[in-house]
Design a protein around this motif. Structure first.
Motif, mmCIF file in Angstrom:
data_model
loop_
_atom_site.group_PDB
_atom_site.id
_atom_site.type_symbol
_atom_site.label_atom_id
_atom_site.label_comp_id
_atom_site.label_asym_id
_atom_site.label_seq_id
_atom_site.Cartn_x
_atom_site.Cartn_y
_atom_site.Cartn_z
ATOM 1 N N VAL A 153 0.646 -1.159 -0.003
ATOM 2 C CA VAL A 153 0.012 -0.083 0.114
ATOM 3 C C VAL A 153 0.806 1.345 0.126
ATOM 4 O O VAL A 153 1.562 1.138 0.820
ATOM 5 C CB VAL A 153 -0.897 -0.051 1.214
ATOM 6 C CG1 VAL A 153 -1.851 1.190 1.313
ATOM 7 C CG2 VAL A 153 -1.736 -1.258 1.388
ATOM 8 N N HIS A 154 0.484 2.190 -0.896
ATOM 9 C CA HIS A 154 1.350 3.452 -0.921
ATOM 10 C C HIS A 154 0.420 4.532 -0.888
ATOM 11 O O HIS A 154 -0.446 4.466 -1.488
ATOM 12 C CB HIS A 154 2.234 3.531 -2.434
ATOM 13 C CG HIS A 154 2.971 2.526 -2.593
ATOM 14 N ND1 HIS A 154 4.316 2.598 -2.573
ATOM 15 C CD2 HIS A 154 2.756 1.353 -3.164
ATOM 16 C CE1 HIS A 154 5.031 1.415 -2.887
ATOM 17 N NE2 HIS A 154 3.959 0.690 -3.214
ATOM 18 N N ALA A 155 0.954 5.609 0.169
ATOM 19 C CA ALA A 155 -0.071 6.761 0.278
ATOM 20 C C ALA A 155 0.809 8.035 0.698
ATOM 21 O O ALA A 155 2.111 7.746 0.868
ATOM 22 C CB ALA A 155 -0.841 6.292 1.512
ATOM 23 N N THR A 156 0.349 9.194 0.125
ATOM 24 C CA THR A 156 0.854 10.275 0.418
ATOM 25 C C THR A 156 -0.072 10.803 1.516
ATOM 26 O O THR A 156 -1.268 11.173 1.462
ATOM 27 C CB THR A 156 1.026 11.400 -0.489
ATOM 28 O OG1 THR A 156 1.652 10.640 -1.727
ATOM 29 C CG2 THR A 156 1.552 12.603 -0.296
ATOM 30 N N VAL A 176 4.315 7.104 2.371
ATOM 31 C CA VAL A 176 4.250 6.085 3.178
ATOM 32 C C VAL A 176 4.159 4.761 2.286
ATOM 33 O O VAL A 176 3.340 4.738 1.545
ATOM 34 C CB VAL A 176 3.332 6.293 4.420
ATOM 35 C CG1 VAL A 176 3.270 4.863 5.475
ATOM 36 C CG2 VAL A 176 3.603 7.526 5.086
ATOM 37 N N LYS A 177 4.660 3.626 2.896
ATOM 38 C CA LYS A 177 4.510 2.400 2.264
ATOM 39 C C LYS A 177 4.292 1.424 3.134
ATOM 40 O O LYS A 177 4.850 1.322 4.376
ATOM 41 C CB LYS A 177 5.840 2.100 1.505
ATOM 42 C CG LYS A 177 5.431 0.516 0.729
ATOM 43 C CD LYS A 177 6.559 0.354 -0.112
ATOM 44 C CE LYS A 177 7.504 -0.814 0.189
ATOM 45 N NZ LYS A 177 8.538 -1.217 -0.492
ATOM 46 N N PHE A 185 0.980 -5.508 8.983
ATOM 47 C CA PHE A 185 1.239 -4.568 8.020
ATOM 48 C C PHE A 185 2.434 -3.781 8.686
ATOM 49 O O PHE A 185 2.369 -3.341 9.836
ATOM 50 C CB PHE A 185 0.048 -3.636 7.753
ATOM 51 C CG PHE A 185 -0.860 -4.215 6.422
ATOM 52 C CD1 PHE A 185 -0.527 -4.372 5.484
ATOM 53 C CD2 PHE A 185 -1.735 -4.964 7.075
ATOM 54 C CE1 PHE A 185 -1.277 -4.999 4.350
ATOM 55 C CE2 PHE A 185 -2.724 -5.491 6.313
ATOM 56 C CZ PHE A 185 -2.339 -5.666 5.181
ATOM 57 N N VAL A 186 3.481 -3.714 8.015
ATOM 58 C CA VAL A 186 4.763 -2.692 8.483
ATOM 59 C C VAL A 186 4.943 -1.644 7.593
ATOM 60 O O VAL A 186 4.862 -1.917 6.516
ATOM 61 C CB VAL A 186 6.200 -3.795 8.420
ATOM 62 C CG1 VAL A 186 7.303 -2.933 8.977
ATOM 63 C CG2 VAL A 186 5.733 -5.274 9.175
ATOM 64 N N SER A 187 5.006 -0.400 8.418
ATOM 65 C CA SER A 187 5.179 0.539 7.759
ATOM 66 C C SER A 187 6.541 1.015 7.333
ATOM 67 O O SER A 187 7.559 0.798 8.086
ATOM 68 C CB SER A 187 4.640 1.859 8.665
ATOM 69 O OG SER A 187 4.846 3.146 7.955
ATOM 70 N N ASP A 188 7.073 1.491 5.972
ATOM 71 C CA ASP A 188 8.196 1.728 5.711
ATOM 72 C C ASP A 188 8.052 3.053 4.875
ATOM 73 O O ASP A 188 7.465 3.106 3.713
ATOM 74 C CB ASP A 188 8.615 0.504 4.601
ATOM 75 C CG ASP A 188 9.960 0.905 3.952
ATOM 76 O OD1 ASP A 188 10.759 1.856 4.782
ATOM 77 O OD2 ASP A 188 10.276 0.535 2.928
ATOM 78 N N THR A 189 8.755 4.103 5.513
ATOM 79 C CA THR A 189 8.811 5.578 4.961
ATOM 80 C C THR A 189 9.999 5.564 3.569
ATOM 81 O O THR A 189 11.116 5.847 4.362
ATOM 82 C CB THR A 189 8.804 6.435 5.996
ATOM 83 O OG1 THR A 189 7.790 6.243 6.725
ATOM 84 C CG2 THR A 189 8.431 7.777 5.373
#
Length: 196
Positions: A153-156, A176-177, A185-189
């Motif tokens: 998932v990609h978001a601005t 953010v991804k 779900f792991v966040s990776d910026t």
């Protein structure tokens, strides 16, 4: 004797036999083409026994869950929750698509904060349900871009550098991804937060 610039076309006059021959040839081509039609196109052609659903015995592809059929964990008071954006794709590698939805309360004034939720289908009854909250509305974020690419998932997200920044004017932007790893779900910026 001089030959005319235009050749003699007297041999090109059509006779009834020409029309009969042309009609017979055309009828033969049409009949032959109807006999040689290719098999119906299918989404997946593996093996010799393929149906519209895919290989023999394989289930038909499942549609992504519909966010309109889900109750989101939002406290909206007298107004309702509105799905602002959505994107779908297989996030956990099980072959079934999930839907990611950006949702906020339908406030009559201002810019209400967004929540970003992952929706999947129950394995037993197929009903859609929220399985993860990627962005909680309490974080005061607004999602301007949402996409599902390569199982992530990609978001601005727009946000605020401090509680003193007015709600009208977010001053921080994050790309953010989120990716499914080890059951969560792991966040990776990918890029550092930047001011607007």
């Amino acid at each position: 004797m001089q030959h005319p610039a235009v050749p003699d076309l007297s041999h090109t006059h059509t006779r009834p036999i020409h029309w009969v021959a042309t009609a017979t040839a055309l009828a033969g081509v049409v009949a032959l083409s109807s006999l040689l039609q290719p098999d119906a196109a299918t989404a997946a052609q593996t093996g010799s026994h393929t149906t519209a659903a895919g290989p023999k015995g394989a289930p038909a592809p499942m549609a992504p869950p519909d966010p309109a059929a889900v109750s989101f964990p939002l406290e909206c008071g007298p107004v309702k929750a509105v799905v602002q954006k959505q994107a779908s794709g297989d996030l956990d590698g099980d072959g079934r698509p999930e839907t990611v939805a950006v949702v906020h309360c339908d406030a009559p004034m201002g810019t209400p904060p967004d929540g970003v939720y992952v929706i999947t289908r129950n394995a037993d009854n197929g009903k859609p349900r929220v399985v993860a909250t990627l962005v909680d509305p309490k974080e005061r974020r607004t999602a301007t871009v949402l996409a599902v690419r390569d199982g992530a998932v990609h978001a601005t997200l727009l946000g605020y550098s401090s509680a003193d920044v007015p709600s009208c004017c977010p001053d921080v932007t994050d790309d953010v991804k989120w990716q499914w790893k080890n059951g969560t779900f792991v966040s990776d910026t990918p890029s550092q937060a930047r001011t607007v």
